[in-house]
Design an enzyme around this catalytic site. Structure first.
Site, PDB file in Angstrom:
ATOM      1  N   GLU A  46       5.032   2.327   2.146  1.00  0.00           N
ATOM      2  CA  GLU A  46       5.951   1.209   2.445  1.00  0.00           C
ATOM      3  C   GLU A  46       5.952   0.333   1.203  1.00  0.00           C
ATOM      4  O   GLU A  46       5.013  -0.434   0.987  1.00  0.00           O
ATOM      5  CB  GLU A  46       5.428   0.402   3.645  1.00  0.00           C
ATOM      6  CG  GLU A  46       5.367   1.178   4.938  1.00  0.00           C
ATOM      7  CD  GLU A  46       6.719   1.311   5.607  1.00  0.00           C
ATOM      8  OE1 GLU A  46       7.734   0.895   5.002  1.00  0.00           O
ATOM      9  OE2 GLU A  46       6.768   1.830   6.717  1.00  0.00           O
ATOM     10  N   CYS A  94       8.886  -7.981   1.727  1.00  0.00           N
ATOM     11  CA  CYS A  94       9.521  -6.761   1.197  1.00  0.00           C
ATOM     12  C   CYS A  94      10.970  -6.704   1.643  1.00  0.00           C
ATOM     13  O   CYS A  94      11.857  -6.375   0.871  1.00  0.00           O
ATOM     14  CB  CYS A  94       8.751  -5.543   1.643  1.00  0.00           C
ATOM     15  SG  CYS A  94       8.474  -5.521   3.405  1.00  0.00           S
TER      16      CYS A  94
HETATM   17  P1  NAP Z   1       0.235  -4.162  -5.035  1.00  0.00           P
HETATM   18  O1  NAP Z   1      -0.211  -4.747  -6.300  1.00  0.00           O
HETATM   19  O2  NAP Z   1       0.785  -2.792  -5.043  1.00  0.00           O
HETATM   20  O3  NAP Z   1      -1.008  -4.266  -4.031  1.00  0.00           O
HETATM   21  C1  NAP Z   1      -0.968  -3.720  -2.740  1.00  0.00           C
HETATM   22  C2  NAP Z   1      -2.286  -3.030  -2.450  1.00  0.00           C
HETATM   23  O4  NAP Z   1      -2.421  -1.901  -3.314  1.00  0.00           O
HETATM   24  C3  NAP Z   1      -3.502  -3.920  -2.730  1.00  0.00           C
HETATM   25  O5  NAP Z   1      -4.497  -3.625  -1.782  1.00  0.00           O
HETATM   26  C4  NAP Z   1      -3.924  -3.488  -4.120  1.00  0.00           C
HETATM   27  O6  NAP Z   1      -5.286  -3.721  -4.385  1.00  0.00           O
HETATM   28  C5  NAP Z   1      -3.640  -2.001  -4.065  1.00  0.00           C
HETATM   29  N1  NAP Z   1      -3.414  -1.384  -5.372  1.00  0.00           N
HETATM   30  C6  NAP Z   1      -2.925  -1.956  -6.491  1.00  0.00           C
HETATM   31  N2  NAP Z   1      -2.837  -1.049  -7.482  1.00  0.00           N
HETATM   32  C7  NAP Z   1      -3.276   0.117  -6.968  1.00  0.00           C
HETATM   33  C8  NAP Z   1      -3.429   1.443  -7.513  1.00  0.00           C
HETATM   34  N3  NAP Z   1      -3.077   1.749  -8.751  1.00  0.00           N
HETATM   35  N4  NAP Z   1      -3.912   2.400  -6.692  1.00  0.00           N
HETATM   36  C9  NAP Z   1      -4.235   2.115  -5.406  1.00  0.00           C
HETATM   37  N5  NAP Z   1      -4.127   0.893  -4.848  1.00  0.00           N
HETATM   38  C10 NAP Z   1      -3.635  -0.093  -5.623  1.00  0.00           C
HETATM   39  O7  NAP Z   1       1.346  -5.013  -4.328  1.00  0.00           O
HETATM   40  P2  NAP Z   1       1.448  -6.572  -4.228  1.00  0.00           P
HETATM   41  O8  NAP Z   1       2.116  -7.073  -5.443  1.00  0.00           O
HETATM   42  O9  NAP Z   1       0.148  -7.126  -3.834  1.00  0.00           O
HETATM   43  O10 NAP Z   1       2.429  -6.666  -2.951  1.00  0.00           O
HETATM   44  C11 NAP Z   1       3.752  -6.891  -3.074  1.00  0.00           C
HETATM   45  C12 NAP Z   1       4.562  -5.616  -3.025  1.00  0.00           C
HETATM   46  O11 NAP Z   1       4.417  -4.993  -1.758  1.00  0.00           O
HETATM   47  C13 NAP Z   1       6.027  -5.926  -3.172  1.00  0.00           C
HETATM   48  O12 NAP Z   1       6.637  -4.964  -3.971  1.00  0.00           O
HETATM   49  C14 NAP Z   1       6.527  -5.829  -1.740  1.00  0.00           C
HETATM   50  O13 NAP Z   1       7.903  -5.608  -1.640  1.00  0.00           O
HETATM   51  C15 NAP Z   1       5.694  -4.710  -1.212  1.00  0.00           C
HETATM   52  N6  NAP Z   1       5.643  -4.722   0.249  1.00  0.00           N
HETATM   53  C16 NAP Z   1       6.268  -3.726   0.939  1.00  0.00           C
HETATM   54  C17 NAP Z   1       6.278  -3.728   2.321  1.00  0.00           C
HETATM   55  C18 NAP Z   1       6.977  -2.650   3.123  1.00  0.00           C
HETATM   56  O14 NAP Z   1       6.789  -2.583   4.323  1.00  0.00           O
HETATM   57  N7  NAP Z   1       7.799  -1.817   2.521  1.00  0.00           N
HETATM   58  C19 NAP Z   1       5.635  -4.750   3.003  1.00  0.00           C
HETATM   59  C20 NAP Z   1       5.007  -5.751   2.263  1.00  0.00           C
HETATM   60  C21 NAP Z   1       5.008  -5.705   0.884  1.00  0.00           C
HETATM   61  P3  NAP Z   1      -5.764  -4.973  -5.277  1.00  0.00           P
HETATM   62  O15 NAP Z   1      -5.346  -6.192  -4.529  1.00  0.00           O
HETATM   63  O16 NAP Z   1      -7.228  -4.793  -5.344  1.00  0.00           O
HETATM   64  O17 NAP Z   1      -5.072  -4.828  -6.602  1.00  0.00           O
END
Ligand code: NAP
Length: 474
Positions: free
Chosen positions: A237, A271
């Protein structure tokens, strides 16, 4: 002499973005601790899978009840950790509890065996759990994102390892406590304090059978690559840059309400959000003007204060990223109608912002703006609106505002997205499937589809002992 830990312990901090105060710090787990947690989740699976869905659903239902009993504590934790307005945090608790209630009540019925008519004997597809699942979750809805993964999968019989975002450790612990207090046996739901960079090593553990990530497309691609090598099922997601298409000026006040709510909920860190407003020419200037008034009327302040309407973003870095995207886009030739800067006060505050005249090649045209920033586009007609809406790497949600429902439905059908709302900002409820296409990911959460993602669709074909033995094929 003790063995050297495979990875040095660091810490995960809970920081209040309203004033940048460090609230608490927690040590990260070293590899040996993570391996023990995976083994315990595998061990717990043996007992959990043998319960009936009804027995497992009792725990999930109880978790929903407990969440409501702890409503205030959960809401305050979320607001302290990521700055969400307190009223929205309470709304998130209510929705999360409702999701747990839904799967606690309806989940077992969604998992019943599906008989398939055959000429002789019987055939049935049984929905059986896969085993240990890893959830990797973001901070923007610290409760909702977790329960929409954990709730259905616990009823389905899987056990959960939950790696939450590094900036919401207190929410992560409150959720672990919730499931334990609701009666989940040891190892059935376990919080992992590890950073995103360590997730790949967990996926490499052969006891892990599936991974669900909600977050950025960058993290999603990395997890999918790792899971692919391990032949693990994934659900992703990811981000979105949802179109919000306005086709007529009917019910204009309501349309402006929908645009403002759609873009500003969760301070724009959702999102599914009205990130690209696409408006037909005859009402475009009126739309921009009215939206500017709505955005300009917001009051910055303490997100714990119910009177505040403009809270901080989740972190200093989030605020800096957004301002740099806006400023670069303006430098590339876009018009700044409102905002565009940090607010001169402590905390991760950014002015509510409106950009127009954004064109291909500019940052805001291609990137997701994760904050209170709207881009408004002018289009000549329905065809141009659809072409612009689909000219984007993401395909999560979308909104069509139009009194003529036949026309609205026609436009909804043409959008390359996983979800479309007509005459309402995007929202979420337990029984409706949620998910995207293109760079927004794949798979669905919530509803019937959400509980089917991590189950073994196991065929059991029974022949009468009197039947002739045919050729084996496959
Ligand atoms: P993010 O940086 O991707 O972080 C999300 C999760 O992934 C965190 O637990 C993070 O851990 C982990 N993570 C980061 N890099 C990783 C890697 N290389 N391998 C594995 N895990 C990894 O996202 P964010 O910036 O916090 O969240 C915002 C994004 O989420 C936006 O793009 C938003 O649109 C999207 N989102 C999508 C939905 C949906 O339902 N489609 C819902 C909500 C949010 P750490 O915190 O330890 O880095």
């Amino acid at each position: 002499m003790t063995a050297t830990p495979s990875v040095t312990r660091t810490s995960i901090a809970s920081i209040n973005p309203y004033n940048n105060e460090v609230l608490r710090e927690f040590p990260t787990m070293i590899d040996e601790e993570v391996e023990r947690a995976v083994a315990a989740a595998h061990e717990a699976f043996r007992g959990w899978r043998d319960l009936t869905p009804d027995e497992r659903a009792i725990v999930v239902r109880r978790a929903g009840e407990l969440m409501l009993e702890r409503r205030d504590e959960f809401a305050r934790t979320v607001t302290c950790e990521m700055g969400k307005l307190i009223g929205e945090s309470q709304g998130e608790v209510d929705l999360s509890a409702d999701i747990l209630r839904y799967y606690g009540e309806v989940g077992p019925a969604l998992l019943v065996d599906q008989p398939i008519p055959v000429e002789d004997g019987a055939a049935v597809v049984a929905n059986r759990p896969l085993g240990v699942l890893l959830g990797v979750m973001p901070w923007n809805y610290p409760l909702y994102q977790v329960v929409r993964f954990a709730g259905p999968n616990l009823v389905a019989g899987n056990t959960i390892l939950l790696k939450h975002a590094s900036n919401c450790p207190q929410s992560a612990l409150a959720l672990e406590r919730l499931f334990r207090d609701a009666g989940a046996p040891e190892g059935v739901y376990t919080n992992l304090f590890v950073r995103g960079s360590r997730v790949g090593r967990i996926i490499d553990n052969p006891l892990v059978q599936g991974v669900s990530l909600t977050g950025s497309d960058r993290a999603g691609a990395s997890v999918a690559e790792k899971a692919g090598r391990n032949i693990d099922k994934t659900v992703l997601e990811l981000g979105g840059s949802d179109p919000f298409i306005v086709l007529d000026g009917e019910d204009f006040d309501r349309t402006i309400d929908a645009a403002a709510v759609g873009r500003l909920s969760n301070m724009g860190q959702s999102c599914v959000s009205a990130k690209r407003m696409i408006v037909v020419s005859d009402i475009y200037y009126d739309f921009v003007d009215r939206l500017r008034h709505r955005f300009a009327a917001l009051t910055p302040g303490d997100p714990m204060d119910p009177a505040t309407t403009l809270g901080p973003l989740s972190s200093e870095q989030a605020a800096e990223n957004l301002v740099s995207q806006i400023q670069d886009t303006v430098a590339q030739g876009a018009t700044l109608v409102l905002g565009g800067k940090r607010i001169d006060r402590p905390g991760a505050f950014v002015e509510a912002t409106i950009l127009t005249d954004v064109r291909p090649g500019m940052r805001a045209y291609h990137e997701e703006l994760f904050g209170p920033a709207a881009v408004v586009y002018q289009v000549a007609d329905e065809d141009e609106a659809v072409a612009l809406a689909n000219d984007n790497p993401y395909g999560l949600g979308g909104v069509v505002m139009c009194r003529d429902l036949v026309r609205a439905r026609r436009v909804a059908e043409r959008l390359d997205t996983g979800m479309v709302w007509i005459n309402h900002p995007t929202s979420s409820s337990p029984e409706l499937p949620f998910g995207g296409i293109k760079c927004s990911g794949y798979g669905r959460e919530l509803g019937d589809l959400g509980i089917q993602e991590f189950v073994n669709k196991k065929l059991i074909r029974t022949f009468p002992t009197t039947s002739a033995i045919g050729f084996a094929q496959g």
